[in-house]
Design an enzyme around this catalytic site. Structure first.
Site, mmCIF file in Angstrom:
data_model
loop_
_atom_site.group_PDB
_atom_site.id
_atom_site.type_symbol
_atom_site.label_atom_id
_atom_site.label_comp_id
_atom_site.label_asym_id
_atom_site.label_seq_id
_atom_site.Cartn_x
_atom_site.Cartn_y
_atom_site.Cartn_z
ATOM 1 N N GLU B 60 29.991 92.024 22.665
ATOM 2 C CA GLU B 60 29.013 92.264 23.732
ATOM 3 C C GLU B 60 28.177 91.039 24.062
ATOM 4 O O GLU B 60 27.954 90.725 25.227
ATOM 5 C CB GLU B 60 28.092 93.432 23.364
ATOM 6 C CG GLU B 60 28.702 94.818 23.562
ATOM 7 C CD GLU B 60 29.580 95.246 22.400
ATOM 8 O OE1 GLU B 60 29.672 94.499 21.398
ATOM 9 O OE2 GLU B 60 30.172 96.339 22.478
ATOM 10 N N HIS B 129 24.227 107.008 19.196
ATOM 11 C CA HIS B 129 25.011 107.082 20.434
ATOM 12 C C HIS B 129 24.381 107.994 21.477
ATOM 13 O O HIS B 129 25.090 108.510 22.340
ATOM 14 C CB HIS B 129 26.426 107.590 20.135
ATOM 15 C CG HIS B 129 27.308 106.586 19.472
ATOM 16 N ND1 HIS B 129 27.180 106.236 18.155
ATOM 17 C CD2 HIS B 129 28.333 105.843 19.961
ATOM 18 C CE1 HIS B 129 28.102 105.336 17.842
ATOM 19 N NE2 HIS B 129 28.817 105.071 18.928
#
Ligand SMILES: Cc1ncc(C[n+]2csc(CCOP(=O)(O)OP(=O)(O)O)c2C)c(N)n1
Ligand SMILES: [Mg+2]
Lengths: 337, 327
Positions: B60, B129
């Site tokens: 990322e 999440h």
């Protein structure tokens, strides 16, 4: 994959005389410029950090001179010398340090954020290794647009221990990006020596993990640095092959203004590196090859000294940015907050 | 006008912008061969090829930063971060680079890029999440943050974001991907920085974005039907810049305010709006500004606990009644 090049000074003249003298003058200019910033810091003309390239002039000038006009450069915060080597007028670098409107970033950036987009210098960045992904992206854009250019990305030895270093090297090799990763190994990240920070202290070897070509050169020898960088940039441009170049060098002063650079380095070590002062080494080389005599060297010093006086004068006379412009440049569309 | 889902709207925007501008390209994990974790980019690799739709490693910080560099190099990257929970790895790139480059270089160069990322809770994805972190970016000057709640806005705002000359964090919601709505056929953009009145009302202003706007609309219907409260629903759409004019106009009309957000309340979007309403609309208020948001815990797994941690229909309803009553 891994090679150590021989010293370029053992070989015949690699560049025309004028270019050799230009290398010398650039190195002297950076040395004297940095010394002047120390004075200006003491006079409170300059605020905040100041990370100098003193001792690293051969690494900086050798590498940057190898860039073509089309190539792009991006660096860490130790950036005054990189900007000057790229051709940014010393007066706009000094004005930036003074926080003036005439600075290369309009006084908004300061010491760590020199920039000169017109000359392909995409700036200095203050987060260690934070700009490496940007270099991959600049190279990606060049590749995408079919442009004939490579990117040179300079950073320190300390930066090689951060994830962004590894991610960027991986991406560049995976995507065949035209970039040369340049480690200016000045032996320390602040006060931490390479040996105390890196399990593999031969930093150029880290490229192996990415199937990437790499070299280590004498960073006190401007011609070695120039020759290697030039070759690797060409390889990046023509073959779309990234590579890693490590220059072995030393910073003579402390890390920044608040560090004398003495608590973590021995006198003997500093002295040893001073014996290989990159400017003296190259001056001697030029003298040995009959390219320069003492009188000519003195002229170089005189020209440099004049440029620096002009830089200070320009910086003094340039206005401070008006507080009315505080929100200028935040967004493309003015008035957005 | 044709009916379509929020997911289809996003794909239409990407497709049309890829066709419109050669410099636009997509980059992210699993967006190509795999078809996208949430299938937003499904089929685009086949249509546009690897140059325009680039699969990345799980990296990322690396590829988001490469997006910034590519934008500086003349491209218009649209980077997908699989979910906002993984964006923290790339936080330095967004906050220290994307948000600051134009300013710290005195306007010498900008970063025209879009970071698309979904977030939100409600389907048992648990602590790491299920977050709503968009407010972290909304508090950062130099960034633009948008969060559409309808298919039509998803398309129009994504197009506007891709055409923006500044970095945009484009926040999507996992629970909205299958929502249906009318999507205009013509090429249109929804302007950045403009809130929308989703439902007019005169008794109470309900301010929210993304999924919570849909929940507010449902609550507003019931408030009207069963409680005689006419609620005006303001969909922020843009978190930065914030369209405070639309908020203030509504407050002057209803004199009562409830802010609804899915994320944690402390230092949140409702906190910001409540402070500005108190400061700029004090004389127009007939009751204290109320806020409702996610419980300040890491999202638990067990269904009853997860439900208890989110602003449910019932809790929004109850908060709205209290906001109107002033108690
Ligand atoms: C991510 C991050 N951590 C810490 C710092 C503080 N810091 C500034 S320079 C520096 C040392 C970096 O060393 P190196 O990469 O070798 O570069 P040099 O300063 O020697 O040129 C540190 C730790 C920082 N700027 N960024
Ligand atoms: Mg170092």
């Amino acid at each position: 994959m891994v090679e150590q090049s021989t010293r370029a000074t053992d070989r015949p003249l690699p560049l025309p005389r004028a270019n050799l003298l230009h290398l010398l003058e650039q190195m002297v200019l950076i040395r004297r410029f940095e010394e002047k910033t120390m004075e200006m810091l003491a006079l409170n003309r300059i605020r905040g950090y100041c990370h100098w390239n003193i001792g690293e002039e051969a690494s900086v000038v050798g590498a940057v001179t190898a860039l073509t006009e089309n190539d792009r450069l991006i660096t860490s915060y130790r950036d005054h010398g990189f900007a000057i080597a790229r051709g940014t007028p010393p007066e706009t670098v000094m004005a930036e340090l003074f926080g003036k409107e005439g600075g290369c970033a309009g006084g908004r950036g300061g010491s760590m954020h020199m920039v000169d987009i017109a000359r392909g210098y995409f700036g200095g960045y203050g987060i260690v290794a934070g700009h490496l992904p940007l270099a991959a992206g600049l190279a990606l854009a060049a590749d995408y647009l079919g442009e004939d250019r490579a990117v040179l990305c300079a950073f320190g030895d300390g930066a090689t221990n951060i994830g962004a270093f590894h991610e960027s090297l991986n991406l560049s090799k995976l995507w065949h990006l035209p970039v040369v990763w340049l480690i200016t190994n000045n032996q320390y990240g602040m006060g931490t020596s390479v040996h105390r920070a890196s399990a593999e202290a031969e930093l150029y070897k880290r490229a192996c993990a990415y199937e990437m070509y790499s070299e280590q050169v004498d960073g006190m020898d401007v011609l070695s640095v120039y020759e290697a960088t030039e070759r690797l940039l060409r390889r990046a441009r023509e073959d779309r092959e990234p590579s890693l170049l490590e220059t072995l060098t030393y910073r003579y002063p402390g890390h920044s203004y608040a560090d004398a650079g003495k608590s973590y380095r021995t006198k003997e070590e500093i002295e040893r590196w001073h014996q290989r002062d990159p400017i003296r080494l190259f001056q001697r080389y030029l003298e040995e090859h009959g390219i320069l005599n003492q009188g000519e060297y003195d002229l170089v010093e005189r020209r440099v000294s004049q440029k620096i006086e002009e830089a200070v004068k320009f910086a003094e006379e340039s206005p401070f940015p008006s507080p009315d412009t505080l929100f200028k440049y935040l967004y493309a569309e003015e008035g957005t907050k | 006008m044709a009916e379509g889902t929020y997911r289809q709207a996003l794909q239409q925007a990407l497709r049309e912008e890829l066709i419109r501008d050669e410099r636009v390209f997509l980059m992210g994990e699993e967006i190509g061969l795999f078809g996208g974790s949430y299938k937003i980019t499904d089929g685009l690799l086949q249509e546009f090829g690897e140059k325009r739709v680039r699969d990345t490693p799980i990296s990322e910080e690396g590829f988001l930063g490469a997006g910034i560099g590519a934008a500086m190099g003349g491209l218009r990257p649209v980077v997908e971060i699989m979910t906002i929970n993984f964006i923290l790895i790339a936080m330095d790139q967004i906050v220290n680079n994307a948000a600051k480059i134009r300013y710290m270089f005195g306007g010498a160069i900008g970063v025209p890029m879009v970071i698309r990322t979904p977030g939100g809770a409600g389907v048992g994805l648990t602590a790491q999440h299920s977050q709503s972190l968009e407010v972290w970016f909304a508090s950062t000057p130099g960034l633009i943050v948008v969060a559409p709640s309808t298919p039509a806005d998803a398309k129009g705002l994504l197009k506007a974001s891709i055409r923006s000359n500044d970095p945009v964090l484009f926040y999507e919601h996992l629970m909205l991907y299958n929502d249906k709505g009318e999507i205009p056929d013509e090429d249109y953009v929804v302007p950045i920085g403009k809130a929308e009145i989703r439902r007019p009302g005169k008794d109470l202003t309900m301010i929210s974005h993304s999924l919570m706007t849909q929940r507010s609309l449902k609550a507003a219907e019931e408030l009207e039907r069963n409680h005689g409260i006419s609620a005006e629903v303001v969909d922020l759409r843009s978190l930065r810049p914030l369209d405070f004019d639309t908020i203030a106009a509504s407050v002057r009309k209803t004199n009562h305010v409830l802010c609804i957000e899915e994320g944690w309340l402390s230092y949140g979007i409702g906190a910001e709006i409540a402070a500005r309403v108190a400061d700029e609309c004090f004389d127009w208020l007939d009751a204290p500004v109320k806020r409702i948001g996610g419980a300040e815990v890491p999202m638990p797994y067990s269904k009853p606990l997860e439900s208890a941690a989110m602003p449910s229909h019932e809790r929004i309803l109850e908060a709205a009644i209290r906001a109107r009553r002033g108690s």
